[in-house]
Design an enzyme around this catalytic site. Structure first.
Site, PDB file in Angstrom:
ATOM      1  N   ASP A  55      44.236  16.068  37.331  1.00  0.00           N
ATOM      2  CA  ASP A  55      45.472  15.896  38.100  1.00  0.00           C
ATOM      3  C   ASP A  55      46.016  17.247  38.545  1.00  0.00           C
ATOM      4  OD1 ASP A  55      47.994  14.389  38.907  1.00  0.00           O
ATOM      5  OD2 ASP A  55      48.803  15.750  37.409  1.00  0.00           O
ATOM      6  N   GLU A  97      40.531  11.450  39.032  1.00  0.00           N
ATOM      7  CA  GLU A  97      41.139  12.676  38.513  1.00  0.00           C
ATOM      8  C   GLU A  97      40.288  13.259  37.392  1.00  0.00           C
ATOM      9  OE1 GLU A  97      45.921  12.202  39.149  1.00  0.00           O
ATOM     10  OE2 GLU A  97      45.033  11.107  37.477  1.00  0.00           O
TER      11      GLU A  97
END
Length: 244
Positions: A68, A136
């Site tokens: 992320d 992610e």
């Protein structure tokens, strides 16, 4: 947690089983990337519903956290270079349209990540969320397996340029409420809206809304419609949070 030694290729590594080879083929085909430590990518595609039932099996949650941050930096870097004459506010709004759960879930779906994942199928698991989180985690794994520059090059060429339609992205209107909710989702804050004053003749038919973040009161806003009041409350909250 894996050590750096575990990432050193072994001269006499055991032969990969079919599922491992399939994952290697996927990474090479979709990202033109050949992994050094395949275990990182196996972890990236392992949901906690699977790892919780196995010993010595790691879920992708830590890699998701890392990925992320890496994706956020890569996209910020890309937009900084692509729009040299735009200010911070503009870049932030465009980034918010790209780095969000909906977009990552879309990309994960296009890559068909579900078919490479280890998870327990059940009604409580949303595949789109699962694929977005795995996207992610994959980038987090790639970053650990190589470096920032390599990961950035891969993400820009095989994700941004392939899946992000900037003409469409730039034409989308991004309102204050959406921006605030995206920020809250990204930072795992619970955000809600409360109408504290209904429109009546006594107050000239004006609504008053308040933003609640993790049970704490933040900005307030007024408007002739509930949506307008929530927009204005979101705008004030973003100012208070320093997000403008």
């Amino acid at each position: 947690m894996r050590t750096k030694l575990s990432r050193v290729p072994k001269l006499f590594a055991k032969k990969r089983d079919p599922s491992e080879q399939r994952l290697v083929d996927f990474l090479e085909k979709k990202f033109n990337y050949r992994p050094i430590d395949l275990d990182l990518f196996i972890d990236a595609l392992t949901h906690k519903s699977f790892s919780n039932t196995r010993e010595e099996c790691e879920s992708n949650e830590r890699l998701e956290y890392l990925g992320d941050t890496v994706i956020d930096l890569i996209v910020a870097h890309y937009l900084y270079d692509r729009f040299p004459n735009e200010d911070e506010g503009y870049l932030t709004k465009v980034k918010a349209k790209i780095v969000n759960r909906k977009m990552l879930a879309y990309i994960g779906g296009e890559l068909e990540l579900e078919s490479y994942m280890r998870y327990r199928k059940g009604r409580s698991i949303k595949v789109a969320t699962l694929e977005g989180n795995a996207m992610e985690a994959l980038i987090g794994a790639m970053y650990l397996d190589s470096d920032y520059d390599t990961t950035r090059a891969v993400f820009e060429k095989y994700v941004i340029k392939k899946f992000i339609n900037f003409k469409e992205v730039l034409s989308q209107e991004m309102d204050f409420k959406s921006l605030l909710l995206i920020w809250g989702q990204k930072n795992k804050f619970n955000i809600s809206f409360e109408i504290i004053d209904e429109a009546t003749k006594e107050n000239d038919f004006i609504y008053t809304a308040r933003v609640i973040i993790n049970n704490k009161e933040w900005g307030m806003g007024k408007g002739t419609a509930k949506k307008e009041a929530e927009q204005n409350a979101s705008n004030e909250t973003m100012t208070l949070l320093g997000l403008h």
